[in-house]
Design an enzyme around this catalytic site. Sequence first.
Site, PDB file in Angstrom:
ATOM      1  N   ARG A  90       0.863  -1.219   0.019  1.00 31.08           N
ATOM      2  CA  ARG A  90       0.035  -0.030   0.014  1.00 31.08           C
ATOM      3  C   ARG A  90       0.828   1.284   0.109  1.00 31.08           C
ATOM      4  O   ARG A  90       1.917   1.350   0.666  1.00 31.08           O
ATOM      5  CB  ARG A  90      -0.866   0.001   1.184  1.00 31.08           C
ATOM      6  N   ASN A 106      12.127   0.962   1.317  1.00 27.65           N
ATOM      7  CA  ASN A 106      11.450   0.092   0.838  1.00 27.65           C
ATOM      8  C   ASN A 106      12.383  -0.618  -0.098  1.00 27.65           C
ATOM      9  O   ASN A 106      13.271  -0.098  -0.367  1.00 27.65           O
ATOM     10  CB  ASN A 106      10.503   0.900  -0.044  1.00 27.65           C
ATOM     11  N   HIS A 108      12.428  -2.702  -3.918  1.00 22.84           N
ATOM     12  CA  HIS A 108      11.444  -2.921  -5.061  1.00 22.84           C
ATOM     13  C   HIS A 108      12.586  -3.776  -5.783  1.00 22.84           C
ATOM     14  O   HIS A 108      13.556  -3.545  -6.229  1.00 22.84           O
ATOM     15  CB  HIS A 108      11.297  -1.465  -5.602  1.00 22.84           C
TER      16      HIS A 108
END
Length: 201
Positions: A90, A106, A108
């Site tokens: 999210r 994060n 990725h």
Amino acid sequence: MKIGILISERGSNMTAIIEAVQKGQVPNSEVAVVISDKAGAEGLQKAKERNIETLVVARKRRTREEHDAEIVAELKKRNVELVCLAGYMRLLSRDFVRAFPDRILNIHPSLLPAFKGLDAQQQAIEYGVKFSGCTVHFVDEDLDHGAIVAQKMVEVRDDDTPETLAARILKHEHSLYVEAIAKILEGKIKIVGRRVVSVTN
Ligand code: GRF
């Protein structure tokens, strides 16, 4: 330094972070809590088995802002200072990002800025790139956009499927994420504009 990890599903990056912290590979740190927005996330069980507190903060029928406010409150309650997104599906609201300035990471599965968003490995195969990889980056208010901390390049093979490429990239995600966290906690990097650079004394 207390770390909070947000997940939605499998939690293999989460597990890599927890194990590295528990083995002392990330100095002066502790994983204080793992929060999932999905009650069925596989990673919750893996965190419990490793004696980490887990929490489900379900989206229910709330706005992103309301949902995020509850997560931020739970993180702050536990004095979390570094938030690691690990397969958290999210986008974060502006208020969440602002609650932890330059303190949300994060991972990725592509070499950003290529192939943002969902199914990055499939996007890479369809585009025809010969190399892809993974990126650890700070989180800002835009999708897969914040300053890049670390990247690892991985070959794309002619016979790759999204699954085989994802598996090859994932092996590198785990070590890249742990190394990036360690560098940040050891004060070895600083952010200059969009660039993350080594601190030289
Ligand atoms: C990873 O590929 C990560 O790069 C992406 O979502 C996936 C999460 O996998 N953001 P896991 O839950 O860490 O196993």
